[in-house]
Design a protein around this motif. Sequence first.
Motif, PDB file in Angstrom:
ATOM      1  N   ASP A  16       7.434  -6.693  -4.732  1.00 26.55           N
ATOM      2  CA  ASP A  16       7.159  -6.946  -3.316  1.00 26.55           C
ATOM      3  C   ASP A  16       8.362  -7.530  -2.575  1.00 26.55           C
ATOM      4  O   ASP A  16       8.389  -7.513  -1.347  1.00 26.55           O
ATOM      5  N   THR A  29       5.114  -6.915   1.182  1.00 25.12           N
ATOM      6  CA  THR A  29       3.775  -6.334   1.301  1.00 25.12           C
ATOM      7  C   THR A  29       3.103  -6.391  -0.061  1.00 25.12           C
ATOM      8  O   THR A  29       3.630  -5.885  -1.046  1.00 25.12           O
ATOM      9  N   LYS A  30       1.959  -7.029  -0.137  1.00 26.93           N
ATOM     10  CA  LYS A  30       1.180  -7.108  -1.377  1.00 26.93           C
ATOM     11  C   LYS A  30       0.399  -5.808  -1.560  1.00 26.93           C
ATOM     12  O   LYS A  30       0.030  -5.153  -0.578  1.00 26.93           O
ATOM     13  N   GLU A  32      -2.637  -5.208  -2.145  1.00 31.60           N
ATOM     14  CA  GLU A  32      -3.925  -5.162  -1.433  1.00 31.60           C
ATOM     15  C   GLU A  32      -3.757  -4.791   0.041  1.00 31.60           C
ATOM     16  O   GLU A  32      -4.714  -4.377   0.700  1.00 31.60           O
ATOM     17  N   ASP A  33      -2.521  -4.908   0.550  1.00 29.67           N
ATOM     18  CA  ASP A  33      -2.242  -4.545   1.937  1.00 29.67           C
ATOM     19  C   ASP A  33      -1.670  -3.135   2.092  1.00 29.67           C
ATOM     20  O   ASP A  33      -1.312  -2.731   3.190  1.00 29.67           O
ATOM     21  N   ASP A  36      -5.069   2.359   2.584  1.00 31.66           N
ATOM     22  CA  ASP A  36      -6.215   2.675   1.733  1.00 31.66           C
ATOM     23  C   ASP A  36      -6.046   3.972   0.947  1.00 31.66           C
ATOM     24  O   ASP A  36      -6.625   4.135  -0.125  1.00 31.66           O
ATOM     25  N   LYS A  47      -4.591   1.678  -5.252  1.00 25.14           N
ATOM     26  CA  LYS A  47      -3.880   0.401  -5.192  1.00 25.14           C
ATOM     27  C   LYS A  47      -4.546  -0.722  -5.976  1.00 25.14           C
ATOM     28  O   LYS A  47      -3.886  -1.689  -6.343  1.00 25.14           O
TER      29      LYS A  47
END
Length: 90
Positions: A16, A29-30, A32-33, A36, A47
């Motif tokens: 990241d 940016t993680k 989870e972000d 989709d 993801k």
Amino acid sequence: MSKYRCEICNVFEYDDDRGKPLTDIRPDTKPEDFPDDWECPICKANKTHLKPIKEEKAETRSNCGCKEVCQAGNFNTYTVCPAQSQEISG
């Protein structure tokens, strides 16, 4: 700073701190972000399969006779002695 690896293929890694400019994922940016519809470029997993990598330090072993690495105390990232091809054990 966190690094992640796809738990399905165990090949794709994401840092990241660096992001993935080729896929428009910006630094910091993680997973989870991520969008989709993001997929692992290797195995196409989503993801949710990117898991943090635990960084492990190998032991320093100064009595194995390896003058270049072990005796200098620079055995920070090896799990196998590069001079003797011996696995480091406790």
